[in-house]
Design an enzyme around this catalytic site. Structure first.
Site, mmCIF file in Angstrom:
data_model
loop_
_atom_site.group_PDB
_atom_site.id
_atom_site.type_symbol
_atom_site.label_atom_id
_atom_site.label_comp_id
_atom_site.label_asym_id
_atom_site.label_seq_id
_atom_site.Cartn_x
_atom_site.Cartn_y
_atom_site.Cartn_z
ATOM 1 C CE LYS A 129 -1.705 2.871 2.781
ATOM 2 N NZ LYS A 129 -1.607 4.105 1.975
ATOM 3 C CD GLU A 184 14.306 1.522 7.811
ATOM 4 O OE1 GLU A 184 14.672 2.651 8.202
ATOM 5 O OE2 GLU A 184 15.080 0.668 7.364
ATOM 6 C CD GLU A 201 11.042 13.189 10.183
ATOM 7 O OE1 GLU A 201 9.952 12.714 10.520
ATOM 8 O OE2 GLU A 201 11.871 12.574 9.477
ATOM 9 C CB CYS A 234 13.933 9.100 6.788
ATOM 10 S SG CYS A 234 14.910 8.052 5.717
HETATM 11 P P1 NAD Z 1 3.049 8.681 7.265
HETATM 12 O O1 NAD Z 1 3.401 7.960 8.517
HETATM 13 O O2 NAD Z 1 2.027 9.749 7.318
HETATM 14 O O3 NAD Z 1 2.510 7.646 6.164
HETATM 15 C C1 NAD Z 1 3.277 6.540 5.738
HETATM 16 C C2 NAD Z 1 2.353 5.467 5.202
HETATM 17 O O4 NAD Z 1 1.575 4.959 6.274
HETATM 18 C C3 NAD Z 1 1.363 5.958 4.138
HETATM 19 O O5 NAD Z 1 1.235 4.964 3.143
HETATM 20 C C4 NAD Z 1 0.078 6.094 4.933
HETATM 21 O O6 NAD Z 1 -1.078 5.974 4.141
HETATM 22 C C5 NAD Z 1 0.206 4.922 5.899
HETATM 23 N N1 NAD Z 1 -0.600 5.020 7.118
HETATM 24 C C6 NAD Z 1 -0.950 6.140 7.805
HETATM 25 N N2 NAD Z 1 -1.712 5.800 8.878
HETATM 26 C C7 NAD Z 1 -1.834 4.449 8.872
HETATM 27 C C8 NAD Z 1 -2.513 3.505 9.701
HETATM 28 N N3 NAD Z 1 -3.213 3.881 10.763
HETATM 29 N N4 NAD Z 1 -2.430 2.195 9.398
HETATM 30 C C9 NAD Z 1 -1.722 1.793 8.318
HETATM 31 N N5 NAD Z 1 -1.073 2.634 7.480
HETATM 32 C C10 NAD Z 1 -1.127 3.947 7.755
HETATM 33 O O7 NAD Z 1 4.422 9.200 6.659
HETATM 34 P P2 NAD Z 1 4.640 10.106 5.373
HETATM 35 O O8 NAD Z 1 4.194 11.498 5.656
HETATM 36 O O9 NAD Z 1 4.092 9.417 4.170
HETATM 37 O O10 NAD Z 1 6.247 10.053 5.252
HETATM 38 C C11 NAD Z 1 7.074 10.879 5.986
HETATM 39 C C12 NAD Z 1 7.674 10.136 7.161
HETATM 40 O O11 NAD Z 1 8.293 8.943 6.727
HETATM 41 C C13 NAD Z 1 8.778 10.954 7.838
HETATM 42 O O12 NAD Z 1 8.655 10.855 9.235
HETATM 43 C C14 NAD Z 1 10.046 10.265 7.358
HETATM 44 O O13 NAD Z 1 11.161 10.436 8.205
HETATM 45 C C15 NAD Z 1 9.606 8.844 7.287
HETATM 46 N N6 NAD Z 1 10.493 8.073 6.424
HETATM 47 C C16 NAD Z 1 11.353 7.194 7.003
HETATM 48 C C17 NAD Z 1 12.250 6.491 6.208
HETATM 49 C C18 NAD Z 1 13.250 5.529 6.814
HETATM 50 O O14 NAD Z 1 13.843 4.772 6.072
HETATM 51 N N7 NAD Z 1 13.463 5.547 8.110
HETATM 52 C C19 NAD Z 1 12.244 6.678 4.827
HETATM 53 C C20 NAD Z 1 11.345 7.577 4.267
HETATM 54 C C21 NAD Z 1 10.459 8.278 5.076
#
Ligand code: NAD
Length: 502
Positions: A184, A259, A392, A293
């Site tokens: 997803k 992650e 962040e 990230c």
């Molecule tokens: P987010 O947590 O808002 O969303 C990530 C994913 O989770 C999306 O697909 C979203 O639809 C899904 N999601 C949200 N709520 C959910 C739930 N209750 N159940 C299941 N899935 C759910 O993050 P974002 O805004 O898309 O991305 C930014 C974040 O991602 C930043 O904090 C960044 O640091 C992190 N990130 C981490 C890495 C890493 O490798 N550590 C890499 C890239 C991004």
């Protein structure tokens, strides 16, 4: 394959992919925006629970299908190699689609797309090298060994910043181990993953090995991670979502790897090549407009070179060209989401009110239409207790702090909820290695920054999550160990005493 290009996807509602077939979801539509002009460019669907269930079932059926379950490891590897070749032919198309969705530089998304076949080939090569061990237990005439086997259906949830890069680092080791997947992508950037689904079929993977559903996290995402048919959740995203995922996964006793975000310390010591360091600091925070990230968002500069380094960082930042992410000479594109633009503005306001000095930027550039651009922004006189040093931003905002000596540096740098990446610029190898040992971070870059490799484990500690992607460590994440004991003595066993090793 020409069906999924930016122009073909434009203004359509994109399909989902279940059991090797694209189909239109019956769920409500979600608008996807082009960050360069703030306009809707395509739509996706918010999948229903029934559609998520169908995807997980298809993936479960694939695990029982001899066409996937019983092929040899080398055949699995060969399928992955074929996929890598097909992906390589599609690098430009994939990169263009992803830029349309998240507004990152075409050069950056191209480089990430070029890394996809490399990652697939790396893990394809591992498919037939996943071994168990033989254990010399203290029992004569007894053979004890382990085998590694796939986990089952992996539920992969990815963010919007580097969708296919995040997806491949999860699915390549998962496939190498013989699992099937349901992905997803983010509701903000699903188009690249949707286009990818067809390449799996072209490569010859059996139906159901790869499935793709779309939608919001609280609906489709939640249905996926709560599904009893999921053997493991692989989540990349923000820390607050990570907590929700971990709680829901615990309800089902489903293992999860998380992650999450970071507030990574990026250090400049007085003995460093200060020009190279300033360059590294600027690239570490402003590349990808800070939407990475591992962004080096907390810069620590040794006090005796603080003013000089700050000046160099500002000078290099002033030269950054902001504009259309498709132009080769542009270095900073728009932010992917309007909500991110608003979030950056709030951070800027709070940092000022808490006493940090706005040394550069802080606003939105003029003359770029309705695109979601913000200026690269630098705060000096930042202290580690300020909001800007603790949370962040996920945008192009750098906070610069001072340190006196190594103890002071490590006390400050480790005083963070996050522990994802870190970097240090120094000409002293002893100092670099002392830092490497004591810093709380999953990754340490010395005299370089933001230099990941699919061949090298990545992942954080503390609120940055747990579990590893990339490298051989990923194989351990997507396989499980089964222990086997054979008694070849032919002797009768005492039925009432456990045959424990003594
Ligand atoms: P987010 O947590 O808002 O969303 C990530 C994913 O989770 C999306 O697909 C979203 O639809 C899904 N999601 C949200 N709520 C959910 C739930 N209750 N159940 C299941 N899935 C759910 O993050 P974002 O805004 O898309 O991305 C930014 C974040 O991602 C930043 O904090 C960044 O640091 C992190 N990130 C981490 C890495 C890493 O490798 N550590 C890499 C890239 C991004």
């Amino acid at each position: 394959m020409t069906a999924f290009t930016v122009s073909a996807l434009q203004e359509t509602c994109l399909p989902i992919s279940i059991n090797g077939e694209y189909r239109q979801s019956a769920g409500p539509e979600i608008d996807c925006f082009d960050p360069t002009n703030g306009q809707v460019w395509c739509r996706i669907s918010d999948c229903s629970d029934a559609e998520v269930d169908a995807a997980v079932r298809a993936a479960g059926d694939a695990m029982r299908n001899p066409a996937w379950r019983d092929i040899t490891q080398s055949q699995r590897g060969a399928l992955m190699l074929r996929l890598a070749d097909i992906l390589e032919e599609n690098v430009e198309r994939i990169a263009e689609i992803e830029v349309k969705d998240n507004g990152k530089l075409l050069r950056e998304m191209r480089a990430l797309a070029q890394a996809l076949p490399v990652g697939l080939r790396y893990f394809a090569g591992m498919a037939d090298k996943i071994e168990g061990t033989t254990i010399p237990v203290n029992k004569p005439d007894m053979l004890n060994f382990t085998v590694r086997e796939p986990l089952g259906v992996i539920g992969v949830i990815i963010p919007w910043n580097s969708p296919l890069f995040m997806m491949i680092r999860a699915i390549a080791p998962a496939l190498a181990c013989g699992n099937s997947v349901v992905v997803k992508p983010s509701e903000h950037a699903s188009a690249g993953a949707i286009a990818f689904a067809e390449l799996m079929t072209q490569a010859g993977f059996p139906d159901g090995v790869f499935n793709l559903i779309t939608g919001y996290g609280h609906s489709a995402g939640n249905a996926l991670i709560s599904h009893p048919g999921i053997a493991k959740i692989d989540f990349t995203g923000g820390p607050s979502t990570g907590r929700v995922i971990a709680r829901n996964a615990a309800e089902q006793l489903t293992p999860a790897s998380l992650e999450l975000g970071g507030k990574s310390p990026h250090v400049v010591c007085d003995d460093a090549d200060l020009d190279a360091a300033a360059n590294g600091v600027v690239a570490g925070i402003f590349a990808a407009a800070g939407q990475t990230c591992v962004a080096g968002s907390r810069c620590f500069v040794q006090e005796n070179v603080y003013d000089e380094v700050v000046e160099k960082i500002i000078e290099k930042t002033r030269a950054i060209k902001i504009g259309d992410p498709r132009s080769d000479d542009v270095q900073l594109g728009p932010l992917a989401l309007w909500s991110q633009v608003e979030k950056v503005a709030e951070f800027v306001e709070t940092a000022r009110s808490q006493g940090a000095t706005l040394a550069f930027g802080g606003g939105r550039p003029e003359g770029l239409g309705d695109g979601w651009y913000v200026e690269p922004t630098i705060f000096t006189d930042v202290t580690n207790d300020m909001h800007i040093a603790r949370e962040e931003v996920f945008g192009p905002v750098l906070g610069i702090l001072k340190f006196t000596d190594e103890d002071d540096l490590l006390t400050q740098a480790n005083d963070s909820d996050f522990a994802l990446a870190s970097g240090i610029w120094t000409g002293n190898i002893n100092r670099a290695l002392r830092f490497m040992r004591r810093i709380e971070a999953g990754m340490v870059w010395i005299n370089t920054y933001r230099s990941p490799s699919i061949m090298s484990p990545s992942g954080g500690f503390k609120d940055s999550g747990y579990g590893k992607h990339n490298g051989f460590a990923a194989i351990q994440e997507y396989s499980r160990i089964k222990t086997v004991v054979i008694d070849y003595s032919g002797a009768q066993q005492d039925a009432f005493v456990m045959r424990v090793t003594k």
